[in-house]
Design an enzyme around this catalytic site. Sequence first.
Site, PDB file in Angstrom:
ATOM      1  N   LYS A 183     -11.573  15.258  12.137  1.00 29.53           N
ATOM      2  CA  LYS A 183     -10.184  15.505  11.748  1.00 29.53           C
ATOM      3  C   LYS A 183      -9.887  17.006  11.848  1.00 29.53           C
ATOM      4  O   LYS A 183     -10.556  17.814  11.185  1.00 29.53           O
ATOM      5  CB  LYS A 183      -9.918  15.053  10.309  1.00 29.53           C
ATOM      6  CG  LYS A 183      -9.944  13.547  10.102  1.00 29.53           C
ATOM      7  CD  LYS A 183      -9.586  13.222   8.656  1.00 29.53           C
ATOM      8  CE  LYS A 183      -9.585  11.736   8.377  1.00 29.53           C
ATOM      9  NZ  LYS A 183      -9.247  11.445   6.963  1.00 29.53           N
ATOM     10  N   ASP A 318      -1.788   8.642  -2.846  1.00 31.53           N
ATOM     11  CA  ASP A 318      -1.687   7.840  -1.625  1.00 31.53           C
ATOM     12  C   ASP A 318      -2.922   6.981  -1.376  1.00 31.53           C
ATOM     13  O   ASP A 318      -3.230   6.652  -0.233  1.00 31.53           O
ATOM     14  CB  ASP A 318      -1.423   8.748  -0.414  1.00 31.53           C
ATOM     15  CG  ASP A 318      -0.894   7.979   0.787  1.00 31.53           C
ATOM     16  OD1 ASP A 318      -0.064   7.070   0.581  1.00 31.53           O
ATOM     17  OD2 ASP A 318      -1.317   8.270   1.923  1.00 31.53           O
ATOM     18  N   GLY A 321      -4.251   0.299   0.150  1.00 33.12           N
ATOM     19  CA  GLY A 321      -5.176  -0.791   0.456  1.00 33.12           C
ATOM     20  C   GLY A 321      -6.036  -0.612   1.690  1.00 33.12           C
ATOM     21  O   GLY A 321      -7.025  -1.324   1.858  1.00 33.12           O
ATOM     22  N   ASP A 340     -11.290   9.289   2.667  1.00 34.16           N
ATOM     23  CA  ASP A 340      -9.871   9.680   2.553  1.00 34.16           C
ATOM     24  C   ASP A 340      -9.497  10.071   1.120  1.00 34.16           C
ATOM     25  O   ASP A 340      -8.398   9.755   0.654  1.00 34.16           O
ATOM     26  CB  ASP A 340      -8.959   8.551   3.038  1.00 34.16           C
ATOM     27  CG  ASP A 340      -8.908   8.454   4.558  1.00 34.16           C
ATOM     28  OD1 ASP A 340      -9.491   9.336   5.216  1.00 34.16           O
ATOM     29  OD2 ASP A 340      -8.309   7.509   5.085  1.00 34.16           O
TER      30      ASP A 340
END
Length: 449
Positions: A183, A318, A321, A340
């Site tokens: 990333k 944030d 699912g 994340d």
Amino acid sequence: MIKSLTLHVHCQGHPVGRLEFEPKANAFSFSYDPAWEKQPDSFVLSPHISFEAQADSLVVKRFLENLLPEGRALDIVAHTHQVSKNNVYALIHELGKEPVGALSFSPDIANPAQYEALVPLRRPISNKELSSRIRDRETTPFPVWDGKVRLSVAGYQDKLQVLVEGNQISLADGSLASTHILKPESQNRNTPHMVANEHYCMTLASALGLIVAPVSLRRIPEPILLIERFDRQLVLHNDTQTVMSVRRRHVIDGCQALDLPVSMKYERYLGNGRDVRHIRDGVSYEKLFKLNTFNDPLAAKLAILRWALIQLLLGNSDAHGKNISFYVRGELLDVAPFYDLVSVRIYGKNIDQELALAFGDTFELDDVGAFDLADFAQRVGIPAALVSREMTRLAKAARTWAPKIAQLPDYSPDERVFVEEIVALVLKQASHFLTIAPQVPKIDPALLA
């Protein structure tokens, strides 16, 4: 006119089954290979695509669409291959070589021997080339390399699937697979230092006892985050750096585990408008805790509890699912390492701060109190005392580790100033935890009915 199309589904060269698609009817079907079901280490695609019964077309489609990237990344894939973003079959056809998990989708390789015959191929990326590509993202889409889309994992952020061997970063082909997700820094001016943010939050979560994907921060000179893939197992050469082979492990995300489309990854999947805010049919903590296919239900629920609480501690509104995954072992699930993890709260009003998943009926971080956590415990079916205990444990550990991790040599001076702001937030949340944790088990259950 073509009535149906077929993709062969494999795992490490072993035939798993056949994916059939009827274009005119927009209908999917999947059938397992009889030999796969007899394999001692076989597994189902998901609990909703079982060995025993034929899955409905929409169930298969939901599973497939959750393998695809989202947002701009999906736009890039669709534009590059000149297909509609709604054409799930076409997208899987193009991106199916290495999606998340252990499966490969191919129209050509029906024979495992052909798969095994592929040679390991590496396409090295120099720091100079990678730096140039990061800087040129406005004009040259980051997932496209050598005219080929190199991204088949879900999510919105710019990322790239890479093979990491020591200091060398490469693109993998042939019989090799990626070992890491790369990333670069976010291009969104409202979310500066996202690389340092995620590196810090992931490192802190690990120090607090959560099982997370290992991360590292490099500079080329731009900062990049390398996340080790937990759905990959490596066989290394004697030098411990050269990858001889990559074994893939099957994982599914929360949406796939619950048989929900990607559009329902948020609990309020229609938004928080006055007329729809009461509709909460998307992924929720209650749904995740009540999955009935865990290999070890107690261990799984403790892991999900810690995942839920760390979001409050970090201010990660944030956590939806698709930010939680599960290993599939046979027909049962185990919670996979977490990923994340970022502090969204640190960006203030520049970013939507509503919690993706509610605690009780509360979607605002600052409003989550003892009553909401007791309500949460009752809804998900765990003792309020357990919630209190874990809050206390995490808060005390955070007080020790949050300041220490901020002093790691990984961060530049500007990043360190930013990370110190996250430390202040975490310490504030830890104090809040310690204040309200003793109250959680004291809430009268009758008040929660």
